[in-house]
Design a protein around this motif. Structure first.
Motif, PDB file in Angstrom:
ATOM      1  N   GLN A   1       0.806  -1.223  -0.065  1.00  0.00           N
ATOM      2  CA  GLN A   1      -0.088  -0.067   0.024  1.00  0.00           C
ATOM      3  C   GLN A   1       0.880   1.356   0.108  1.00  0.00           C
ATOM      4  O   GLN A   1       1.972   1.320   0.372  1.00  0.00           O
ATOM      5  CB  GLN A   1      -1.082   0.127   1.310  1.00  0.00           C
ATOM      6  N   SER A   2       0.143   2.350  -0.533  1.00  0.00           N
ATOM      7  CA  SER A   2       0.658   3.802  -0.479  1.00  0.00           C
ATOM      8  C   SER A   2      -0.219   4.354   0.340  1.00  0.00           C
ATOM      9  O   SER A   2      -1.235   4.781   0.097  1.00  0.00           O
ATOM     10  CB  SER A   2       0.819   4.334  -1.889  1.00  0.00           C
ATOM     11  N   VAL A   3       0.371   4.734   1.836  1.00  0.00           N
ATOM     12  CA  VAL A   3      -0.662   5.053   2.804  1.00  0.00           C
ATOM     13  C   VAL A   3      -0.535   6.407   3.240  1.00  0.00           C
ATOM     14  O   VAL A   3      -0.878   6.833   4.557  1.00  0.00           O
ATOM     15  CB  VAL A   3      -0.602   4.075   4.126  1.00  0.00           C
ATOM     16  N   GLU A   4       0.123   7.502   2.329  1.00  0.00           N
ATOM     17  CA  GLU A   4       0.278   8.873   2.772  1.00  0.00           C
ATOM     18  C   GLU A   4      -0.835   9.566   3.151  1.00  0.00           C
ATOM     19  O   GLU A   4      -0.926  10.289   3.900  1.00  0.00           O
ATOM     20  CB  GLU A   4       1.320   9.440   1.661  1.00  0.00           C
ATOM     21  N   GLY A   5      -2.044   8.988   2.373  1.00  0.00           N
ATOM     22  CA  GLY A   5      -3.370   9.604   2.522  1.00  0.00           C
ATOM     23  C   GLY A   5      -3.735   9.379   3.913  1.00  0.00           C
ATOM     24  O   GLY A   5      -4.767  10.002   4.311  1.00  0.00           O
ATOM     25  N   TRP A   6      -3.382   8.526   4.393  1.00  0.00           N
ATOM     26  CA  TRP A   6      -3.783   8.190   6.035  1.00  0.00           C
ATOM     27  C   TRP A   6      -3.530   9.271   6.927  1.00  0.00           C
ATOM     28  O   TRP A   6      -4.111   9.501   7.716  1.00  0.00           O
ATOM     29  CB  TRP A   6      -3.377   6.828   6.495  1.00  0.00           C
ATOM     30  N   LEU A   7      -2.262   9.774   6.520  1.00  0.00           N
ATOM     31  CA  LEU A   7      -1.646  10.703   7.519  1.00  0.00           C
ATOM     32  C   LEU A   7      -1.889  12.241   7.147  1.00  0.00           C
ATOM     33  O   LEU A   7      -1.476  13.238   7.851  1.00  0.00           O
ATOM     34  CB  LEU A   7      -0.289  10.396   7.453  1.00  0.00           C
ATOM     35  N   GLN A   8      -2.457  12.612   5.830  1.00  0.00           N
ATOM     36  CA  GLN A   8      -2.441  13.709   5.426  1.00  0.00           C
ATOM     37  C   GLN A   8      -3.205  14.877   6.140  1.00  0.00           C
ATOM     38  O   GLN A   8      -3.091  15.955   6.377  1.00  0.00           O
ATOM     39  CB  GLN A   8      -3.099  13.824   4.019  1.00  0.00           C
ATOM     40  N   ASN A   9      -4.355  14.339   6.849  1.00  0.00           N
ATOM     41  CA  ASN A   9      -5.272  15.048   7.722  1.00  0.00           C
ATOM     42  C   ASN A   9      -4.844  15.252   9.212  1.00  0.00           C
ATOM     43  O   ASN A   9      -5.573  15.646   9.984  1.00  0.00           O
ATOM     44  CB  ASN A   9      -6.658  14.416   7.493  1.00  0.00           C
ATOM     45  N   ILE A  10      -3.705  15.029   9.417  1.00  0.00           N
ATOM     46  CA  ILE A  10      -3.075  15.385  10.812  1.00  0.00           C
ATOM     47  C   ILE A  10      -2.349  16.361  10.857  1.00  0.00           C
ATOM     48  O   ILE A  10      -0.845  16.340  10.511  1.00  0.00           O
ATOM     49  CB  ILE A  10      -2.386  13.979  11.294  1.00  0.00           C
TER      50      ILE A  10
ATOM     51  N   GLU B   1       0.768   6.565  -7.312  1.00  0.00           N
ATOM     52  CA  GLU B   1       0.397   5.377  -7.132  1.00  0.00           C
ATOM     53  C   GLU B   1      -0.687   4.790  -5.925  1.00  0.00           C
ATOM     54  O   GLU B   1      -1.278   3.861  -6.283  1.00  0.00           O
ATOM     55  CB  GLU B   1       1.866   4.523  -6.750  1.00  0.00           C
ATOM     56  N   ALA B   2      -0.673   5.664  -5.213  1.00  0.00           N
ATOM     57  CA  ALA B   2      -1.863   5.363  -4.131  1.00  0.00           C
ATOM     58  C   ALA B   2      -3.246   5.511  -4.827  1.00  0.00           C
ATOM     59  O   ALA B   2      -3.509   6.010  -5.791  1.00  0.00           O
ATOM     60  CB  ALA B   2      -1.574   6.764  -3.219  1.00  0.00           C
TER      61      ALA B   2
ATOM     62  N   THR C   1       8.275  16.644  -0.713  1.00  0.00           N
ATOM     63  CA  THR C   1       7.529  16.637   0.473  1.00  0.00           C
ATOM     64  C   THR C   1       6.082  16.886   0.135  1.00  0.00           C
ATOM     65  O   THR C   1       5.542  17.524  -0.655  1.00  0.00           O
ATOM     66  CB  THR C   1       7.947  18.193   1.170  1.00  0.00           C
ATOM     67  N   LEU C   2       5.433  15.888   0.814  1.00  0.00           N
ATOM     68  CA  LEU C   2       4.215  15.732   0.619  1.00  0.00           C
ATOM     69  C   LEU C   2       2.986  16.540   1.462  1.00  0.00           C
ATOM     70  O   LEU C   2       2.088  17.158   1.325  1.00  0.00           O
ATOM     71  CB  LEU C   2       3.445  14.477   0.458  1.00  0.00           C
ATOM     72  N   LYS C   3       3.867  16.864   2.640  1.00  0.00           N
ATOM     73  CA  LYS C   3       2.865  17.570   3.716  1.00  0.00           C
ATOM     74  C   LYS C   3       4.079  18.436   4.683  1.00  0.00           C
ATOM     75  O   LYS C   3       4.635  17.663   5.332  1.00  0.00           O
ATOM     76  CB  LYS C   3       2.219  16.509   4.535  1.00  0.00           C
ATOM     77  N   PRO C   4       4.007  19.774   4.543  1.00  0.00           N
ATOM     78  CA  PRO C   4       3.167  20.392   3.655  1.00  0.00           C
ATOM     79  C   PRO C   4       3.725  20.466   2.224  1.00  0.00           C
ATOM     80  O   PRO C   4       4.655  20.718   2.002  1.00  0.00           O
ATOM     81  CB  PRO C   4       3.085  21.884   4.328  1.00  0.00           C
ATOM     82  N   PHE C   5       2.805  20.435   1.165  1.00  0.00           N
ATOM     83  CA  PHE C   5       3.249  20.362  -0.251  1.00  0.00           C
ATOM     84  C   PHE C   5       3.515  21.885  -0.857  1.00  0.00           C
ATOM     85  O   PHE C   5       3.001  22.859  -0.199  1.00  0.00           O
ATOM     86  CB  PHE C   5       2.775  19.719  -1.260  1.00  0.00           C
TER      87      PHE C   5
ATOM     88  N   LEU D   1      -3.710  12.414  -2.116  1.00  0.00           N
ATOM     89  CA  LEU D   1      -2.893  13.430  -2.089  1.00  0.00           C
ATOM     90  C   LEU D   1      -3.436  14.298  -3.207  1.00  0.00           C
ATOM     91  O   LEU D   1      -3.769  15.570  -3.419  1.00  0.00           O
ATOM     92  CB  LEU D   1      -1.595  13.254  -1.906  1.00  0.00           C
ATOM     93  N   GLY D   2      -3.933  13.471  -4.194  1.00  0.00           N
ATOM     94  CA  GLY D   2      -4.259  14.052  -5.466  1.00  0.00           C
ATOM     95  C   GLY D   2      -5.564  15.043  -5.582  1.00  0.00           C
ATOM     96  O   GLY D   2      -5.663  15.938  -6.195  1.00  0.00           O
ATOM     97  N   ALA D   3      -6.315  14.488  -4.526  1.00  0.00           N
ATOM     98  CA  ALA D   3      -7.511  15.377  -4.398  1.00  0.00           C
ATOM     99  C   ALA D   3      -7.452  16.743  -3.801  1.00  0.00           C
ATOM    100  O   ALA D   3      -7.625  17.629  -4.083  1.00  0.00           O
ATOM    101  CB  ALA D   3      -8.573  14.537  -3.511  1.00  0.00           C
ATOM    102  N   GLU D   4      -6.389  16.586  -2.698  1.00  0.00           N
ATOM    103  CA  GLU D   4      -5.865  17.723  -2.050  1.00  0.00           C
ATOM    104  C   GLU D   4      -5.239  18.838  -3.181  1.00  0.00           C
ATOM    105  O   GLU D   4      -5.432  20.002  -3.123  1.00  0.00           O
ATOM    106  CB  GLU D   4      -4.988  17.646  -1.104  1.00  0.00           C
ATOM    107  N   ILE D   5      -4.466  18.137  -3.799  1.00  0.00           N
ATOM    108  CA  ILE D   5      -3.688  18.989  -4.991  1.00  0.00           C
ATOM    109  C   ILE D   5      -4.735  19.621  -5.958  1.00  0.00           C
ATOM    110  O   ILE D   5      -4.473  20.862  -6.376  1.00  0.00           O
ATOM    111  CB  ILE D   5      -2.648  18.329  -5.643  1.00  0.00           C
ATOM    112  N   ALA D   6      -5.739  18.817  -6.332  1.00  0.00           N
ATOM    113  CA  ALA D   6      -6.878  19.449  -7.418  1.00  0.00           C
ATOM    114  C   ALA D   6      -7.446  20.473  -6.607  1.00  0.00           C
ATOM    115  O   ALA D   6      -7.866  21.431  -7.479  1.00  0.00           O
ATOM    116  CB  ALA D   6      -7.529  18.054  -7.681  1.00  0.00           C
ATOM    117  N   ALA D   7      -7.919  20.385  -5.424  1.00  0.00           N
ATOM    118  CA  ALA D   7      -8.767  21.256  -4.917  1.00  0.00           C
ATOM    119  C   ALA D   7      -8.103  22.503  -4.648  1.00  0.00           C
ATOM    120  O   ALA D   7      -8.462  23.694  -5.071  1.00  0.00           O
ATOM    121  CB  ALA D   7      -9.055  20.797  -3.477  1.00  0.00           C
TER     122      ALA D   7
END
Length: 326
Positions: free
Chosen positions: A130-139, A260-261, A236-240, A267-273
């Protein structure tokens, strides 16, 4: 400039930082006995003795101990074995490590690094791919990085170890054997700063980790069709690095985010927004996301390939934002 592997680059970073600072130590499962499951810690015990330790199989204890060690003035580097298991220590990450500096009014630093091998890797199946970076984006309170090359692997790890806030260091398992140029002199890859690895004028591709290489291959292919793609490696994904992404989109007027996630909640959703928020009037097409399908990673090689994002998926996304058939 010499050429070394991704794994060797991270090993160099650990060795340099442990020689420089006696408060840096590393521990995890099979680090002493095996040198790490991917050989990324090989030889460290011979030089640093009990500053390199094997510990029982308890991610909760591994991550919780990192917080205690950081609070008492050391700089722990804890290995997760596989990023998939980071969820076992989610409370320690989300409610303790990420929040302690805030809860105590900034009186204590939390200088720790969690190394977490991630990504799809040759039939490792649903619990080890898994690519689990999305699990931690909201912290709030966590820094998340992911290198894409031997040079960025070393530079980001050195910067992460010297950082006074907690850093999650995702390292793709399929990158370990890959080789690339790495400077012999000391250098650092700055946290929070993306890199434009290929300038272009027709479309912005925002990506990271192993997808960077795939996107570079895609850009070379599309160049023969007259499409000039700009590639941004987030690092760096957070903060990008919003500034670099937005400046690029304002130039190209189109954006594709590739990772790949899983697409859902990625994270693509956050970048798109963010692009929609800050660069809407510069867009000539909606932002398009590319990622894995919303299912667990299968064991079957054919199904694994079907679920994972392929170069053809990114190419179709680029054609879409360019309003081209393909």
């Amino acid at each position: 400039m010499r050429t070394i592997s991704f794994s060797e680059a991270t090993l160099e970073a650990m060795r340099e930082e442990m020689r420089r600072d006696p408060t840096v130590f590393v521990y995890g499962e099979d680090i002493v006995r095996q040198g790490g499951i991917f050989g990324q810690f090989k030889g460290l015990p011979d030089e640093f003795g009990n500053r390199v330790r094997d510990v029982p199989i308890s991610e909760t204890a591994i991550v919780g101990a990192a917080l205690g060690a950081a609070l008492t003035g050391t700089r722990p580097v804890a290995d997760m074995h596989f990023a998939d298991f980071i969820g076992i220590a989610y409370d320690e990450l989300a409610n303790q490590i990420a929040k302690n500096r805030f809860m105590f009014g900034g009186q204590a630093n939390i200088p720790l690094v969690i190394r977490a091998p991630d990504g799809i890797a040759n039939q490792a199946a649903a619990q080890h791919s898994q690519s689990v970076e999305g699990w931690l984006q909201n912290i709030p309170g966590l820094i998340i990085v992911t290198p894409s090359s031997p040079a960025t692997a070393k530079g980001l790890l050195k910067s992460a170890i010297r950082q006074n806030d907690p850093v999650i260091y995702f390292e793709h398992k399929m990158l370990y054997p890959q080789k690339g140029p790495v400077p012999e002199e000391e250098f650092f890859t700055p946290l929070g700063k993306a890199e434009i690895i290929r300038p272009g004028k027709d479309v912005t591709i925002v990506t990271y980790s192993i997808m960077v290489q795939k996107c570079e291959e895609i850009a070379k292919q599309l160049e023969t069709e007259g499409i000039d793609a700009e590639i941004i490696d987030l690092l760096t994904l957070k903060p990008f690095d919003r500034e670099t992404v937005i400046a690029s989109v304002k130039k190209t007027h189109r954006c594709v985010v590739a990772h790949e996630a899983v697409v859902t909640g990625g994270l693509g959703a956050e970048i798109a927004a963010t692009v929609q928020d800050l660069a809407f009037y510069w867009l000539d097409a909606p932002v398009v996301r590319v990622g894995a399908k919303n299912v667990p990673i299968p064991f079957s090689p054919l199904m694994e390939k079907y679920v994972a994002p392929q170069k053809e998926d990114v190419i179709r996304a680029i054609y879409r934002v360019l309003h081209r058939e393909g």
